[in-house]
Write a protein that holds these residues in place. Sequence first.
Motif, PDB file in Angstrom:
ATOM      1  N   ALA A   1     -11.714  14.632   5.662  1.00  0.00           N
ATOM      2  CA  ALA A   1     -11.465  14.441   4.341  1.00  0.00           C
ATOM      3  C   ALA A   1     -11.728  12.820   4.211  1.00  0.00           C
ATOM      4  O   ALA A   1     -12.388  12.364   3.396  1.00  0.00           O
ATOM      5  N   ALA A   2     -10.885  12.226   5.063  1.00  0.00           N
ATOM      6  CA  ALA A   2     -11.260  10.485   4.863  1.00  0.00           C
ATOM      7  C   ALA A   2     -12.566  10.035   5.299  1.00  0.00           C
ATOM      8  O   ALA A   2     -13.104   9.264   4.427  1.00  0.00           O
ATOM      9  N   ARG A   3     -13.271  10.782   6.193  1.00  0.00           N
ATOM     10  CA  ARG A   3     -14.486  10.438   6.695  1.00  0.00           C
ATOM     11  C   ARG A   3     -15.446  11.039   5.481  1.00  0.00           C
ATOM     12  O   ARG A   3     -16.327  10.028   5.088  1.00  0.00           O
ATOM     13  N   ASP A   4     -15.465  12.023   4.805  1.00  0.00           N
ATOM     14  CA  ASP A   4     -16.200  12.485   3.524  1.00  0.00           C
ATOM     15  C   ASP A   4     -16.084  11.441   2.605  1.00  0.00           C
ATOM     16  O   ASP A   4     -16.853  11.299   1.385  1.00  0.00           O
ATOM     17  N   ALA A   5     -14.820  10.942   2.479  1.00  0.00           N
ATOM     18  CA  ALA A   5     -14.620  10.127   1.227  1.00  0.00           C
ATOM     19  C   ALA A   5     -14.914   8.506   1.586  1.00  0.00           C
ATOM     20  O   ALA A   5     -14.721   7.541   0.621  1.00  0.00           O
ATOM     21  N   ASN A   6     -15.575   8.527   2.678  1.00  0.00           N
ATOM     22  CA  ASN A   6     -15.912   7.146   3.053  1.00  0.00           C
ATOM     23  C   ASN A   6     -14.662   5.893   3.018  1.00  0.00           C
ATOM     24  O   ASN A   6     -15.030   4.805   2.907  1.00  0.00           O
TER      25      ASN A   6
ATOM     26  N   GLY B   1       0.883  -1.305  -0.057  1.00  0.00           N
ATOM     27  CA  GLY B   1      -0.022   0.069   0.226  1.00  0.00           C
ATOM     28  C   GLY B   1       0.889   1.056  -0.005  1.00  0.00           C
ATOM     29  O   GLY B   1       2.003   1.045   0.037  1.00  0.00           O
ATOM     30  N   THR B   2       0.197   2.299  -0.118  1.00  0.00           N
ATOM     31  CA  THR B   2       0.873   3.603  -0.046  1.00  0.00           C
ATOM     32  C   THR B   2       0.492   4.347   1.180  1.00  0.00           C
ATOM     33  O   THR B   2      -0.466   4.178   1.789  1.00  0.00           O
TER      34      THR B   2
ATOM     35  N   LYS C   1      -7.628  15.002  -2.747  1.00  0.00           N
ATOM     36  CA  LYS C   1      -7.178  14.762  -4.000  1.00  0.00           C
ATOM     37  C   LYS C   1      -6.414  13.524  -3.735  1.00  0.00           C
ATOM     38  O   LYS C   1      -6.222  12.703  -4.851  1.00  0.00           O
ATOM     39  N   ILE C   2      -5.230  13.429  -2.833  1.00  0.00           N
ATOM     40  CA  ILE C   2      -4.442  12.130  -2.584  1.00  0.00           C
ATOM     41  C   ILE C   2      -5.388  10.859  -2.627  1.00  0.00           C
ATOM     42  O   ILE C   2      -5.110   9.725  -3.034  1.00  0.00           O
ATOM     43  N   LEU C   3      -6.523  10.960  -1.789  1.00  0.00           N
ATOM     44  CA  LEU C   3      -7.245   9.827  -1.659  1.00  0.00           C
ATOM     45  C   LEU C   3      -8.020   9.354  -2.839  1.00  0.00           C
ATOM     46  O   LEU C   3      -8.311   8.211  -3.088  1.00  0.00           O
ATOM     47  N   ALA C   4      -8.433  10.397  -3.864  1.00  0.00           N
ATOM     48  CA  ALA C   4      -8.732  10.056  -5.100  1.00  0.00           C
ATOM     49  C   ALA C   4      -7.900   9.519  -5.918  1.00  0.00           C
ATOM     50  O   ALA C   4      -8.112   8.544  -6.890  1.00  0.00           O
TER      51      ALA C   4
ATOM     52  N   GLN D   1       4.759   2.063   0.206  1.00  0.00           N
ATOM     53  CA  GLN D   1       5.383   3.267  -0.490  1.00  0.00           C
ATOM     54  C   GLN D   1       5.195   4.524   0.033  1.00  0.00           C
ATOM     55  O   GLN D   1       3.700   4.947  -0.003  1.00  0.00           O
ATOM     56  N   LEU D   2       6.046   5.388   0.310  1.00  0.00           N
ATOM     57  CA  LEU D   2       5.668   6.784   0.675  1.00  0.00           C
ATOM     58  C   LEU D   2       5.526   7.657  -0.174  1.00  0.00           C
ATOM     59  O   LEU D   2       6.424   7.795  -1.138  1.00  0.00           O
ATOM     60  N   LEU D   3       4.387   8.529  -0.365  1.00  0.00           N
ATOM     61  CA  LEU D   3       4.181   9.415  -1.233  1.00  0.00           C
ATOM     62  C   LEU D   3       5.120  10.878  -1.191  1.00  0.00           C
ATOM     63  O   LEU D   3       5.473  10.969  -0.033  1.00  0.00           O
ATOM     64  N   LYS D   4       4.816  11.561  -1.979  1.00  0.00           N
ATOM     65  CA  LYS D   4       5.744  13.207  -1.553  1.00  0.00           C
ATOM     66  C   LYS D   4       5.137  13.521  -0.381  1.00  0.00           C
ATOM     67  O   LYS D   4       3.702  13.422  -0.456  1.00  0.00           O
ATOM     68  N   PRO D   5       5.704  14.449   0.277  1.00  0.00           N
ATOM     69  CA  PRO D   5       4.934  15.165   1.449  1.00  0.00           C
ATOM     70  C   PRO D   5       3.873  16.285   1.029  1.00  0.00           C
ATOM     71  O   PRO D   5       4.182  16.895   0.092  1.00  0.00           O
ATOM     72  N   LEU D   6       2.915  15.989   1.566  1.00  0.00           N
ATOM     73  CA  LEU D   6       1.575  17.089   1.546  1.00  0.00           C
ATOM     74  C   LEU D   6       2.103  18.163   2.360  1.00  0.00           C
ATOM     75  O   LEU D   6       1.898  18.123   3.468  1.00  0.00           O
ATOM     76  N   GLU D   7       2.581  19.314   1.617  1.00  0.00           N
ATOM     77  CA  GLU D   7       2.561  20.522   2.503  1.00  0.00           C
ATOM     78  C   GLU D   7       1.136  21.359   2.555  1.00  0.00           C
ATOM     79  O   GLU D   7       0.595  21.868   1.800  1.00  0.00           O
ATOM     80  N   ASP D   8       0.707  21.736   3.959  1.00  0.00           N
ATOM     81  CA  ASP D   8      -0.523  22.235   4.144  1.00  0.00           C
ATOM     82  C   ASP D   8      -0.416  23.423   4.715  1.00  0.00           C
ATOM     83  O   ASP D   8      -1.452  24.255   4.930  1.00  0.00           O
ATOM     84  N   HIS D   9       0.680  23.854   4.985  1.00  0.00           N
ATOM     85  CA  HIS D   9       0.714  25.270   5.712  1.00  0.00           C
ATOM     86  C   HIS D   9       0.132  25.659   6.650  1.00  0.00           C
ATOM     87  O   HIS D   9      -0.178  26.732   6.986  1.00  0.00           O
ATOM     88  N   ASP D  10      -0.260  24.609   7.538  1.00  0.00           N
ATOM     89  CA  ASP D  10      -1.308  24.914   8.582  1.00  0.00           C
ATOM     90  C   ASP D  10      -2.641  25.581   8.321  1.00  0.00           C
ATOM     91  O   ASP D  10      -3.186  26.477   9.077  1.00  0.00           O
ATOM     92  N   ILE D  11      -3.069  25.321   7.111  1.00  0.00           N
ATOM     93  CA  ILE D  11      -4.111  25.938   6.579  1.00  0.00           C
ATOM     94  C   ILE D  11      -5.233  24.863   6.512  1.00  0.00           C
ATOM     95  O   ILE D  11      -5.062  23.862   5.664  1.00  0.00           O
TER      96      ILE D  11
END
Length: 383
Positions: free
Chosen positions: A277-282, A200-201, A253-256, A233-243
């Motif tokens: 986000a994970a909850r809304d994507a079920n 898995g990723t 987007k990553i989940l999709a 497999q580790l994906l590239k880091p997701l930078e959220d800038h605390d927003i």
Amino acid sequence: MRPAPTQAKTMGQPPTTLRDIAKSLGTSIGTVHRALHDNPGVSPETKARVLQMARTLGYRPNLAARFLSSRKTLRVSVNTPQGTTSFWDEVRTGIREEADAILLENVELEFRTCPSLGEGEEEALEAAINEKADGIIIFPSRPQSLRPAIRRASRARIPVVCVATDAPNSGRLGIVAVDTLASGSIAADLMGRFVGPRDGTIAITVFDMAITEHAEKYSAFESTLKTFYPNLQLLKPLEDHDIEKEAYRKCRKILAEHPDLAGIYVTTEASLPVINAARDANVLDRLSIIATDLFPDLVQEIRTGSVVATIYQRPRAQGQMALRMLHEFLSEGARRSHQVALAPHLVMRGNLEFFLHRQSQESAKEKERTLRESAHEFAEDFA
């Protein structure tokens, strides 16, 4: 021939402070201070014990201590963000508790709280310098832009202590933060164990890879996964800038894009947007989510199993030690801890209630300790 006396301190060791003498005698710093400065109200027996211990430990007074003892108030500017969780509230609480425990000076805390990360950060630092604060505690979310101002503070003899994030090569006095390499390694090992042998990723969110501490967490997480869990497999880091909106959008987007996503390690405060986000994507029930720190909304997610673990960065302790480092430098000239890396605490559903109870007890004990020390000091001074 009589053997030469053994020196209490050797070359390269930090200088003895009033705190060291007080700890050795089991007394208060205030009593030690009055005894060494021949102030009234200290019994001859107590004074003799303090002077003897000072000689034994090799205590040497300095100009900084004499200068500070002549002042009525120590002004410290605390420059931190408001934050989206209770992390920074806890840091500020730790600073207040440490200030209350300092008995030699009246510590005046000037809170310059920025509404969000980076917003008003430079202006707050400039204001502290222009108003000639005695010391500054700061969270440099953008170290490169703040480096010139921190250097100006250093030249003006205003020590700066960083909390949570460092500003290297800036002339700052020190840094208090969680051990980022330990945090990343623990999270990776947990992730591998929770996901198990299936392929898995894995995703990881950070504030900004330009910040050393966040890059270190990612590096430790990546290295541990590669070494012990090559099936992930580790994906590239997701930078959220605390927003929060950015964290939610990028997570969706990553989940999709990665239906085989098995887990997410959130290294920032923005864990709730990831969970939502994970909850809304079920897909929340099939993800292993490891968060950072602990706050009321996250507690419920741990209780229900939506979050398998959180890496607690001990924000209250960070605040306490930052002010302690600053005060020891101003009062004693001590530089014993340029860099303090606190061991993180691991909180899971099994130890959550115990951890919350212990936190509550520690807060109550801290208040009791301050009251006892104050009472002990007055009783001993007038003995």
